[in-house]
Design a protein around this motif. Structure first.
Motif, PDB file in Angstrom:
ATOM      1  N   ALA A  32     -25.215 -34.420   2.521  1.00  0.00           N
ATOM      2  CA  ALA A  32     -26.544 -33.537   1.927  1.00  0.00           C
ATOM      3  C   ALA A  32     -26.382 -32.096   2.356  1.00  0.00           C
TER       4      ALA A  32
ATOM      5  N   PHE B 209     -23.470 -24.692   9.422  1.00  0.00           N
ATOM      6  CA  PHE B 209     -23.026 -25.148  10.638  1.00  0.00           C
ATOM      7  C   PHE B 209     -22.818 -26.560  11.136  1.00  0.00           C
TER       8      PHE B 209
ATOM      9  N   PHE C 115     -17.878 -41.525   6.669  1.00  0.00           N
ATOM     10  CA  PHE C 115     -17.494 -43.258   6.897  1.00  0.00           C
ATOM     11  C   PHE C 115     -17.853 -44.201   5.728  1.00  0.00           C
TER      12      PHE C 115
ATOM     13  N   GLY D 215     -18.398 -44.228  -0.275  1.00  0.00           N
ATOM     14  CA  GLY D 215     -18.747 -43.523  -1.347  1.00  0.00           C
ATOM     15  C   GLY D 215     -19.644 -43.921  -2.351  1.00  0.00           C
ATOM     16  N   ALA D 216     -20.382 -45.143  -2.460  1.00  0.00           N
ATOM     17  CA  ALA D 216     -20.839 -45.755  -3.294  1.00  0.00           C
ATOM     18  C   ALA D 216     -22.220 -45.093  -3.615  1.00  0.00           C
TER      19      ALA D 216
ATOM     20  N   ALA E 203     -29.920 -30.745   7.540  1.00  0.00           N
ATOM     21  CA  ALA E 203     -29.248 -31.636   6.717  1.00  0.00           C
ATOM     22  C   ALA E 203     -28.443 -32.258   7.916  1.00  0.00           C
TER      23      ALA E 203
ATOM     24  N   ARG F 287     -22.184 -47.210  13.722  1.00  0.00           N
ATOM     25  CA  ARG F 287     -21.262 -47.509  12.500  1.00  0.00           C
ATOM     26  C   ARG F 287     -20.784 -46.023  12.194  1.00  0.00           C
ATOM     27  N   GLY F 288     -21.322 -44.936  12.510  1.00  0.00           N
ATOM     28  CA  GLY F 288     -20.623 -43.743  11.808  1.00  0.00           C
ATOM     29  C   GLY F 288     -20.537 -42.802  12.809  1.00  0.00           C
TER      30      GLY F 288
ATOM     31  N   PHE G  25     -22.379 -37.646  16.022  1.00  0.00           N
ATOM     32  CA  PHE G  25     -23.161 -36.406  16.318  1.00  0.00           C
ATOM     33  C   PHE G  25     -24.670 -36.326  15.817  1.00  0.00           C
TER      34      PHE G  25
ATOM     35  N   TRP H 253     -22.044 -56.251  11.750  1.00  0.00           N
ATOM     36  CA  TRP H 253     -20.738 -55.605  12.278  1.00  0.00           C
ATOM     37  C   TRP H 253     -19.951 -56.011  13.436  1.00  0.00           C
TER      38      TRP H 253
ATOM     39  N   TYR I 165     -33.759 -51.101   2.539  1.00  0.00           N
ATOM     40  CA  TYR I 165     -32.887 -49.919   1.648  1.00  0.00           C
ATOM     41  C   TYR I 165     -32.072 -50.517   0.493  1.00  0.00           C
TER      42      TYR I 165
HETATM   43  C1  FAD Z   1     -20.088 -46.910   7.978  1.00  0.00           C
HETATM   44  C2  FAD Z   1     -21.392 -46.276   6.800  1.00  0.00           C
HETATM   45  C3  FAD Z   1     -21.034 -46.840   5.532  1.00  0.00           C
HETATM   46  C4  FAD Z   1     -21.966 -46.252   4.540  1.00  0.00           C
HETATM   47  N1  FAD Z   1     -21.904 -46.487   3.422  1.00  0.00           N
HETATM   48  C5  FAD Z   1     -22.655 -46.075   2.246  1.00  0.00           C
HETATM   49  C6  FAD Z   1     -22.449 -46.073   1.044  1.00  0.00           C
HETATM   50  O1  FAD Z   1     -21.290 -46.631   0.569  1.00  0.00           O
HETATM   51  N2  FAD Z   1     -23.378 -45.415   0.143  1.00  0.00           N
HETATM   52  C7  FAD Z   1     -24.283 -44.819   0.610  1.00  0.00           C
HETATM   53  O2  FAD Z   1     -24.957 -44.361  -0.066  1.00  0.00           O
HETATM   54  N3  FAD Z   1     -24.607 -44.874   1.767  1.00  0.00           N
HETATM   55  C8  FAD Z   1     -23.812 -45.110   3.036  1.00  0.00           C
HETATM   56  N4  FAD Z   1     -23.884 -45.091   4.227  1.00  0.00           N
HETATM   57  C9  FAD Z   1     -25.217 -44.232   4.554  1.00  0.00           C
HETATM   58  C10 FAD Z   1     -24.994 -42.779   4.386  1.00  0.00           C
HETATM   59  O3  FAD Z   1     -23.757 -42.398   5.008  1.00  0.00           O
HETATM   60  C11 FAD Z   1     -25.979 -41.835   4.660  1.00  0.00           C
HETATM   61  O4  FAD Z   1     -27.206 -42.194   4.252  1.00  0.00           O
HETATM   62  C12 FAD Z   1     -25.529 -40.312   4.235  1.00  0.00           C
HETATM   63  O5  FAD Z   1     -24.243 -40.022   4.511  1.00  0.00           O
HETATM   64  C13 FAD Z   1     -26.439 -39.323   4.855  1.00  0.00           C
HETATM   65  O6  FAD Z   1     -25.970 -37.994   4.774  1.00  0.00           O
HETATM   66  P1  FAD Z   1     -26.415 -36.871   5.387  1.00  0.00           P
HETATM   67  O7  FAD Z   1     -25.714 -35.842   4.917  1.00  0.00           O
HETATM   68  O8  FAD Z   1     -27.847 -36.825   5.606  1.00  0.00           O
HETATM   69  O9  FAD Z   1     -25.851 -37.324   7.010  1.00  0.00           O
HETATM   70  P2  FAD Z   1     -24.425 -37.143   7.645  1.00  0.00           P
HETATM   71  O10 FAD Z   1     -23.384 -37.343   6.506  1.00  0.00           O
HETATM   72  O11 FAD Z   1     -24.466 -38.103   8.768  1.00  0.00           O
HETATM   73  O12 FAD Z   1     -24.141 -35.750   8.195  1.00  0.00           O
HETATM   74  C14 FAD Z   1     -25.119 -35.166   9.324  1.00  0.00           C
HETATM   75  C15 FAD Z   1     -24.149 -33.975   9.633  1.00  0.00           C
HETATM   76  O13 FAD Z   1     -25.077 -33.166  10.704  1.00  0.00           O
HETATM   77  C16 FAD Z   1     -24.184 -32.840  11.762  1.00  0.00           C
HETATM   78  N5  FAD Z   1     -24.936 -32.192  12.652  1.00  0.00           N
HETATM   79  C17 FAD Z   1     -26.074 -33.132  13.722  1.00  0.00           C
HETATM   80  N6  FAD Z   1     -26.606 -32.598  14.393  1.00  0.00           N
HETATM   81  C18 FAD Z   1     -26.030 -31.042  14.199  1.00  0.00           C
HETATM   82  C19 FAD Z   1     -26.588 -29.909  14.856  1.00  0.00           C
HETATM   83  N7  FAD Z   1     -27.647 -30.001  15.763  1.00  0.00           N
HETATM   84  N8  FAD Z   1     -26.070 -28.774  14.368  1.00  0.00           N
HETATM   85  C20 FAD Z   1     -25.128 -28.820  13.422  1.00  0.00           C
HETATM   86  N9  FAD Z   1     -24.610 -29.949  12.610  1.00  0.00           N
HETATM   87  C21 FAD Z   1     -25.197 -31.327  13.000  1.00  0.00           C
HETATM   88  C22 FAD Z   1     -23.057 -33.925  11.952  1.00  0.00           C
HETATM   89  O14 FAD Z   1     -22.235 -33.386  12.848  1.00  0.00           O
HETATM   90  C23 FAD Z   1     -23.167 -34.537  10.491  1.00  0.00           C
HETATM   91  O15 FAD Z   1     -21.867 -33.714  10.223  1.00  0.00           O
HETATM   92  C24 FAD Z   1     -23.097 -45.367   4.974  1.00  0.00           C
HETATM   93  C25 FAD Z   1     -22.994 -45.218   6.399  1.00  0.00           C
HETATM   94  C26 FAD Z   1     -22.227 -45.439   7.368  1.00  0.00           C
HETATM   95  C27 FAD Z   1     -22.371 -45.167   8.708  1.00  0.00           C
END
Ligand code: FAD
Length: 508
Positions: A32, A50, A64, A67-68, A227, A252-253, A256, A284, A485
């Protein structure tokens, strides 16, 4: 001295461009955040991202994933636009079907008990295809998700469950390519920097306070995009909002995502929204570590349960393994497992489906017990009531509708008759040795509770007004997911709302 030739325009326009370039801060380092950063940079914003994690652990939960990505498409022509590498041979041997906006919308409604916010859901659905096309144009590569979402039936490979597309290289590949694109677009990425607090002035967000190994800092900006995930990695927040027992779930992931973005936004008046006591959680591996391991990725998950049965330590089945396609049940079955004795359960299969189990069942780090008879298996599963387990399997075998044909690519209606806990589809008797049991517990993926965000990705306050200069995308958007979901929606949601947030942070 100013050098203007880079702009390719006259000096006057160049000065105007430079002085009007909006400063955008993106908090987070997953899908995101990176989509938001690319989109903001594309609109001409000067973007700093950041990421709390150090570079080697960066990328959040997104890294983690497999990538689906769930996306609306009308047949193979739409897929070819997303995947220009699709070969004629692949097209000839595959029934890709289609996935209409109505189907996506219906799936979202059904699995969330019709609580999903209609405006957010509509945006997610309608923008899914244009957003993936945008990503593809930016340089992300997509492939058909053959390995996990298709079965070969009568010589034809058939996709099921509305999920057909994955990013090349899975989650790690997705994060790597988005990072590369962001850098090429001029985004400054700062790893190991944690956003702590939003700064406000004259009724709008004007920056963030951060901390890192180098110390505390203040960063001014015209707009901030949060995000930075949900609160799944915080034991205390999990227990506080999800309830007793959730302190015992494995994460699972990433470690942070501890609710920072939610806390920062609510501290300046943002409204919470959505299912704060709900989350995405799956079966899991019983012995998986407390947090995700990037070397194993998502392979601790055990998603082939529709092909077998699931029993607890009392030796009893406790849910319908074939209630729906795996994509529509797996995200809530983790909570069911958490409620069982010792937060544990065993998935049991016989030899006839062994070849159909997903690759994650063949990793080295797996909790697996094998036996040549059910009696021997019952004996080997030390924590399980063996007598009850044998009785459960005998009752189950007797109840299977063997007169209905088995077809894993559709909801085949081959269920059980007369059991208190039915199995509705894909029921096969457990009769052919060896019998294999896989130990599982609850792995939490992400939390559903979030911020009140509108379809323009603006964060709203308690009265429903946008907080000027504050946007959000990804896991911390509240109101989309309740109870359950549809698999593959998390990444698509992050991309859709990330792209919108990035654009609006610059142009509005
Ligand atoms: C094992 C696993 C498998 C999955 N498989 C799928 C799949 O195949 N398809 C799918 O659609 N979804 C899947 N998901 C769900 C998917 O990962 C999430 O819905 C999606 O990645 C969320 O994206 P995001 O960018 O919101 O959060 P994230 O990718 O979790 O990113 C959040 C980021 O914020 C950072 N952060 C946190 N706090 C702070 C702060 N205070 N300051 C700065 N940075 C901060 C973290 O370090 C992290 O980099 C899976 C999840 C897991 C754990």
């Amino acid at each position: 001295m100013l050098v203007f030739q880079d702009y390719g325009v006259d000096a006057h326009r160049a000065i105007k461009h430079m002085t009007s370039q909006r400063q955008v801060v993106v908090v987070g380092g997953g899908n995101a955040a990176l989509c938001a950063a690319i989109s903001a940079a594309e609109q001409g914003g000067r973007v700093t991202l950041f990421e709390r994690a150090p570079e080697e652990l960066s990328g959040g939960n997104s890294r983690f994933t497999a990538g689906a990505m769930r996306v609306v498409y009308d047949g193979v022509a739409d897929l070819q636009r997303l995947m220009p590498d699709l070969t004629d041979a692949e097209i000839a041997r595959t029934d890709f079907g289609s996935y209409s906006a109505e189907q996506f919308y219906d799936d979202l409604g059904r699995v969330t008990s019709y609580r999903t916010d209609p405006a957010l859901a509509e945006t997610l659905v309608n923008e899914s295809y244009p957003t993936l096309c945008w990503m593809q144009t930016e340089g992300v590569r997509f492939l058909p998700l053959y390995g996990r979402q298709s079965y070969e039936v009568d010589g034809k490979v058939r996709f099921w469950g509305g999920l057909t597309v994955e990013a090349w290289g899975g989650g790690p590949g997705l994060v790597e390519s988005l990072t590369k694109i962001a850098i090429e677009r001029g985004v400054t990425i700062r790893y190991g920097v944690r956003a702590r607090e939003l700064i406000t002035g004259q009724g709008q967000v004007t920056g963030v306070k951060t901390s890192s190994r180098e110390g505390d800092d203040t960063f001014h900006a015209d707009a901030v995009i949060l995000a930075c995930g949900g609160f799944e990695s915080s034991t205390t927040w999990r227990t506080r909002y999800l309830g007793p027992g959730w302190d015992l779930a494995r994460v699972r992931g990433t470690r942070f995502n501890t609710g920072d973005g939610l806390e920062m936004a609510m501290a300046i008046g943002a409204a919470p929204r959505g299912h704060w006591s709900g989350c995405h959680a799956v079966a899991w591996d019983l012995n998986a570590p407390e947090y995700g391991d990037l070397d194993v990725g998502d392979n601790f998950q055990k998603h082939s349960y529709p092909l077998g049965i699931l029993v607890n330590n009392r030796g009893e089945r406790f849910l319908d393994e074939g209630a729906d396609f795996r994509n529509f049940t797996y995200a809530r079955y983790g909570s069911e497992i958490l409620r069982q004795p010792n937060q544990a359960a065993w998935q049991i299969f016989d030899a006839r489906v062994a070849d159909m189990l997903r690759d994650e069942y063949r990793i080295r780090q797996v909790t697996r017990v094998q036996a040549d008879s059910i009696a021997e298996l019952a004996d080997k599963l030390e924590d399980v009531d063996g007598e009850r387990l044998q009785a459960t399997i005998t009752e189950y075998n007797a109840a299977v509708m063997t007169d209905v044909a088995f077809d894993p690519s559709v909801k085949d209606g081959r269920g059980t008759r007369g059991l208190t806990v039915p199995k509705s589809n894909w029921a096969n008797q457990l009769v052919e040795p060896p019998f294999t049991a896989f130990g599982v517990t609850c792995g939490i993926t992400f939390t559903f509770g979030g911020l009140h965000v509108d379809a323009a990705a603006r964060v709203l306050d308690q009265t429903g007004d946008p907080i000027s200069g504050l946007y959000a995308a990804g896991e911390l958007v509240g109101g989309l997911f309740y109870f359950n979901y549809p698999g593959g929606s998390g990444l698509t949601s992050g991309s859709v709302f990330g792209r919108i947030a990035g654009r609006n942070a610059v142009i509005s």
